[in-house]
Design a protein around this motif. Structure first.
Motif, PDB file in Angstrom:
ATOM      1  N   GLY A  64      67.989  76.428  37.384  1.00 18.22           N
ATOM      2  CA  GLY A  64      67.057  76.750  38.504  1.00 18.22           C
ATOM      3  C   GLY A  64      67.693  77.816  39.947  1.00 18.22           C
ATOM      4  N   ALA A  65      69.095  77.694  39.548  1.00 21.56           N
ATOM      5  CA  ALA A  65      69.949  78.574  40.670  1.00 21.56           C
ATOM      6  C   ALA A  65      70.081  79.945  40.257  1.00 21.56           C
ATOM      7  CB  ALA A  65      70.939  77.566  41.116  1.00 21.56           C
ATOM      8  N   SER A  66      70.746  80.817  41.072  1.00 23.53           N
ATOM      9  CA  SER A  66      71.081  81.974  40.786  1.00 23.53           C
ATOM     10  C   SER A  66      72.607  81.760  40.102  1.00 23.53           C
ATOM     11  CB  SER A  66      71.135  82.946  41.954  1.00 23.53           C
ATOM     12  OG  SER A  66      71.977  82.366  43.098  1.00 23.53           O
ATOM     13  N   PHE A  97      69.020  73.378  30.168  1.00 26.98           N
ATOM     14  CA  PHE A  97      69.007  72.406  30.898  1.00 26.98           C
ATOM     15  C   PHE A  97      70.226  72.031  31.629  1.00 26.98           C
ATOM     16  CE2 PHE A  97      65.054  72.510  29.213  1.00 26.98           C
ATOM     17  CZ  PHE A  97      64.701  71.714  28.116  1.00 26.98           C
ATOM     18  N   ASN A  98      71.307  72.867  31.346  1.00 24.34           N
ATOM     19  CA  ASN A  98      72.586  72.407  31.921  1.00 24.34           C
ATOM     20  C   ASN A  98      73.483  73.451  32.831  1.00 24.34           C
ATOM     21  OD1 ASN A  98      73.458  69.541  30.810  1.00 24.34           O
ATOM     22  ND2 ASN A  98      72.395  70.726  28.907  1.00 24.34           N
TER      23      ASN A  98
END
Length: 114
Positions: free
Chosen positions: A54-56, A31-32
């Motif tokens: 959610g990012a690469s 979540f972080n």
């Protein structure tokens, strides 16, 4: 109370591999933002790898193609697989969550001999 505990550092010859682990309590990695930093003697702490939810994953140019950061959600642990190690990779490696103003582990020493 948030705790990040690193392990897996050590002494390795150039060209060898190590895997660092960072187990978290009090915070959920998935979540972080999470990441690995390192600090060599006489140098500033620098980013090795980082990832926001959610990012690469972003890697420092100096480690691209050699280091891989991964996460085990069930264990709430992140890893840094380091291959083809070079003497210039010698540093104390720190696990981080929530960026520079966030949480830090105690660090683990990685020494690469030539």
């Amino acid at each position: 109370q948030v705790q990040l505990v690193e392990s897996g550092g050590g002494l390795v010859q150039a060209g060898g591999s190590l895997r660092l682990s960072c187990a978290a309590s009090g915070i959920i990695f998935s979540f972080n933002a999470m990441g690995w930093y390192r600090q060599a003697p006489g140098k500033q702490r620098e980013l090795v790898a980082s990832r926001s939810p959610g990012a690469s994953t972003n890697y420092a140019d100096s480690v691209k193609g050699r280091f891989t950061m991964s996460r085990d959600n069930a264990k709430n642990t992140i890893y840094l697989q380091m291959n083809s190690l070079k003497p210039e990779d010698t540093a104390v490696y720190y696990c981080n969550s929530r960026g520079l103003q966030g949480y830090w582990g105690q660090g683990t020493q990685v020494t690469v001999s030539s």
